[in-house]
Design an enzyme around this catalytic site. Structure first.
Site, PDB file in Angstrom:
ATOM      1  CB  CYS A   1      36.216  11.572  54.259  1.00  0.00           C
ATOM      2  SG  CYS A   1      36.099   9.948  55.006  1.00  0.00           S
TER       3      CYS A   1
ATOM      4  CB  ALA B   1      12.120   3.422  26.304  1.00  0.00           C
TER       5      ALA B   1
ATOM      6  CG  HIS C   1      28.131   3.842  33.416  1.00  0.00           C
ATOM      7  ND1 HIS C   1      27.617   4.319  32.239  1.00  0.00           N
ATOM      8  CD2 HIS C   1      29.077   2.929  33.061  1.00  0.00           C
ATOM      9  CE1 HIS C   1      28.227   3.711  31.206  1.00  0.00           C
ATOM     10  NE2 HIS C   1      29.102   2.869  31.688  1.00  0.00           N
TER      11      HIS C   1
ATOM     12  CD  GLN D   1      25.050   2.189  28.933  1.00  0.00           C
ATOM     13  OE1 GLN D   1      25.977   2.777  28.411  1.00  0.00           O
ATOM     14  NE2 GLN D   1      23.990   1.790  28.247  1.00  0.00           N
ATOM     15  CG  ASN D   2      19.886   5.201  32.809  1.00  0.00           C
ATOM     16  OD1 ASN D   2      20.717   5.494  31.942  1.00  0.00           O
ATOM     17  ND2 ASN D   2      18.636   4.919  32.520  1.00  0.00           N
TER      18      ASN D   2
ATOM     19  N   GLY E   1      17.333   2.541  24.823  1.00  0.00           N
ATOM     20  CA  GLY E   1      17.678   3.911  25.187  1.00  0.00           C
ATOM     21  C   GLY E   1      19.144   4.187  25.411  1.00  0.00           C
TER      22      GLY E   1
HETATM   23  P1  OAD Z   1      23.270   8.656  25.476  1.00  0.00           P
HETATM   24  O1  OAD Z   1      22.862  10.043  25.766  1.00  0.00           O
HETATM   25  O2  OAD Z   1      24.586   8.428  24.853  1.00  0.00           O
HETATM   26  O3  OAD Z   1      22.185   7.966  24.535  1.00  0.00           O
HETATM   27  C1  OAD Z   1      20.804   8.077  24.756  1.00  0.00           C
HETATM   28  C2  OAD Z   1      20.121   7.254  23.706  1.00  0.00           C
HETATM   29  O4  OAD Z   1      18.757   7.225  24.016  1.00  0.00           O
HETATM   30  C3  OAD Z   1      20.249   7.789  22.279  1.00  0.00           C
HETATM   31  O5  OAD Z   1      20.650   6.736  21.423  1.00  0.00           O
HETATM   32  C4  OAD Z   1      18.842   8.261  21.933  1.00  0.00           C
HETATM   33  O6  OAD Z   1      18.514   8.032  20.566  1.00  0.00           O
HETATM   34  C5  OAD Z   1      18.013   7.373  22.827  1.00  0.00           C
HETATM   35  N1  OAD Z   1      16.733   7.935  23.240  1.00  0.00           N
HETATM   36  C6  OAD Z   1      16.388   9.218  23.445  1.00  0.00           C
HETATM   37  N2  OAD Z   1      15.134   9.319  23.869  1.00  0.00           N
HETATM   38  C7  OAD Z   1      14.656   8.048  23.945  1.00  0.00           C
HETATM   39  C8  OAD Z   1      13.424   7.475  24.340  1.00  0.00           C
HETATM   40  N3  OAD Z   1      12.425   8.228  24.774  1.00  0.00           N
HETATM   41  N4  OAD Z   1      13.327   6.136  24.318  1.00  0.00           N
HETATM   42  C9  OAD Z   1      14.346   5.361  23.891  1.00  0.00           C
HETATM   43  N5  OAD Z   1      15.528   5.840  23.507  1.00  0.00           N
HETATM   44  C10 OAD Z   1      15.688   7.169  23.546  1.00  0.00           C
HETATM   45  O7  OAD Z   1      23.122   7.839  26.836  1.00  0.00           O
HETATM   46  P2  OAD Z   1      23.797   6.441  27.212  1.00  0.00           P
HETATM   47  O8  OAD Z   1      23.913   5.565  26.037  1.00  0.00           O
HETATM   48  O9  OAD Z   1      23.078   5.941  28.404  1.00  0.00           O
HETATM   49  O10 OAD Z   1      28.137   7.767  31.633  1.00  0.00           O
HETATM   50  O11 OAD Z   1      25.233   6.934  27.633  1.00  0.00           O
HETATM   51  C11 OAD Z   1      26.121   6.023  28.207  1.00  0.00           C
HETATM   52  C12 OAD Z   1      26.946   6.722  29.248  1.00  0.00           C
HETATM   53  O12 OAD Z   1      27.587   7.867  28.687  1.00  0.00           O
HETATM   54  C13 OAD Z   1      26.153   7.268  30.408  1.00  0.00           C
HETATM   55  O13 OAD Z   1      25.900   6.297  31.398  1.00  0.00           O
HETATM   56  C14 OAD Z   1      27.051   8.347  30.928  1.00  0.00           C
HETATM   57  C15 OAD Z   1      27.519   8.952  29.633  1.00  0.00           C
HETATM   58  O14 OAD Z   1      28.750   9.586  29.709  1.00  0.00           O
HETATM   59  C16 OAD Z   1      28.244   7.973  32.960  1.00  0.00           C
HETATM   60  O15 OAD Z   1      27.479   8.636  33.612  1.00  0.00           O
HETATM   61  C17 OAD Z   1      29.412   7.304  33.572  1.00  0.00           C
END
Ligand code: OAD
Length: 274
Positions: free
Chosen positions: A170, A256, A114, A94-95, A212
């Site tokens: 553009c 992670a 994403h 998703q990154n 993550g």
């Molecule tokens: P979030 O910010 O929602 O979640 C990050 C997760 O990583 C949390 O559950 C934390 O507990 C965990 N976390 C933090 N530090 C960590 C570490 N060192 N190792 C492992 N886990 C860790 O991010 P996403 O789930 O990626 O959308 O969010 C999904 C989407 O929401 C993103 O892609 C973005 C956002 O809106 C777009 O950019 C389109």
């Protein structure tokens, strides 16, 4: 040089912002995450861009800068090590950063569901300046995306100055250009969805790792659960609980960058024999 040893262990790996956290890139919903202090409706929607394109671009340009300065961490490196030893592997991230790519993950083994923050695309026509997928970010040549959505690399265009303009326009049609990410309320790219669906439909996965992510989007849980073979494992790597927990066969409550290198060592025992 060692000969590659491919292991028969079909693996789907799903990552979120937590995997880049140890590289210094903020998460969205975690502690100090973007959405704790900023309103996504004002920065990450088509309406926000229509209302205040300059503000939206400032935020994305700042994030691009932070990402450029960041380096892949041991979690990204461990994932690449795993991918290199498996011939049936897909990373769905998703990154929108390029850290998986810079750690060495080949694009054919990765879906950026994403989007790609380094991509810049037109809001009016099919003009696209490729991001990390185009290898050189905005320094690379631009491409036109045909109506079918296929990249038409036969039509390179001189690089316009898309990075420095407050709101880039553009070179083809003059409309505003936007970052190549999926905003709230927008559909995922159907070609990228299809790549994930094809991987899941082709055969069940022996191992599914979700690392993550808060798994805030239903499709993340859906893909993780559907991909796992009946006797396969679903491992979650996250210091905190998420909605995926009830479906996991094993929870690894660690960062992670600590958990993934150890997990990959565990999954690839042959590595130590080489
Ligand atoms: P979030 O910010 O929602 O979640 C990050 C997760 O990583 C949390 O559950 C934390 O507990 C965990 N976390 C933090 N530090 C960590 C570490 N060192 N190792 C492992 N886990 C860790 O991010 P996403 O789930 O990626 O959308 O969010 C999904 C989407 O929401 C993103 O892609 C973005 C956002 O809106 C777009 O950019 C389109």
């Amino acid at each position: 040089m060692t000969n590659a040893i491919f292991l028969r262990m079909r693996t789907l790996l799903i990552t979120g912002a937590g995997v880049s956290a140890e590289s210094g890139i903020p998460t969205f919903r975690g502690k100090d995450g973007y959405w704790r202090n900023l309103d996504p409706a004002k920065l990450a929607t088509a309406k926000a861009f229509a209302d205040r394109p300059k503000l939206v671009w400032e935020w994305y340009r700042q994030r691009r800068q932070w990402i450029r300065q960041a380096q892949p961490n041991p979690a990204h490196e461990a994932i690449v090590r795993l991918a290199r030893h498996l011939n049936e592997f897909l990373l769905v991230t998703q990154n929108v950063d390029d850290l998986h790519f810079r750690a060495g993950m080949p694009h054919e083994k990765m879906v950026q569901i994403h989007g790609d923050i380094f991509e810049t695309r037109c809001t009016g026509c099919n003009f696209v300046s490729p991001g990390s997928g185009g290898s050189a970010g905005l320094l690379g040549s631009c491409m036109l995306r045909g109506k079918s959505g296929d990249l038409n690399s036969a039509a390179p265009i001189l690089q316009p100055d898309l990075e420095s303009a407050e709101v880039p326009t553009c070179p083809e049609c003059g409309e505003f250009m936007r970052p190549g990410v999926v905003w709230f309320g927008e559909r995922l790219d159907t070609r990228q969805i299809q790549r994930v669906e094809n991987f899941i439909a082709h055969a069940a996965s022996d191992v599914v790792i979700v690392a993550g992510t808060t798994a805030a989007f239903g499709y993340i849980i859906d893909w993780a659960v559907r991909a796992r073979a009946e006797k396969g494992q679903l491992l979650e790597v996250n210091p905190d609980a998420t909605p995926l927990c009830p479906f996991a066969t094993r929870l690894i409550r660690e960062p992670a960058g600590v958990a993934l290198p150890r997990l990959v060592d565990e999954l690839l025992p042959t590595l130590r024999l080489r």
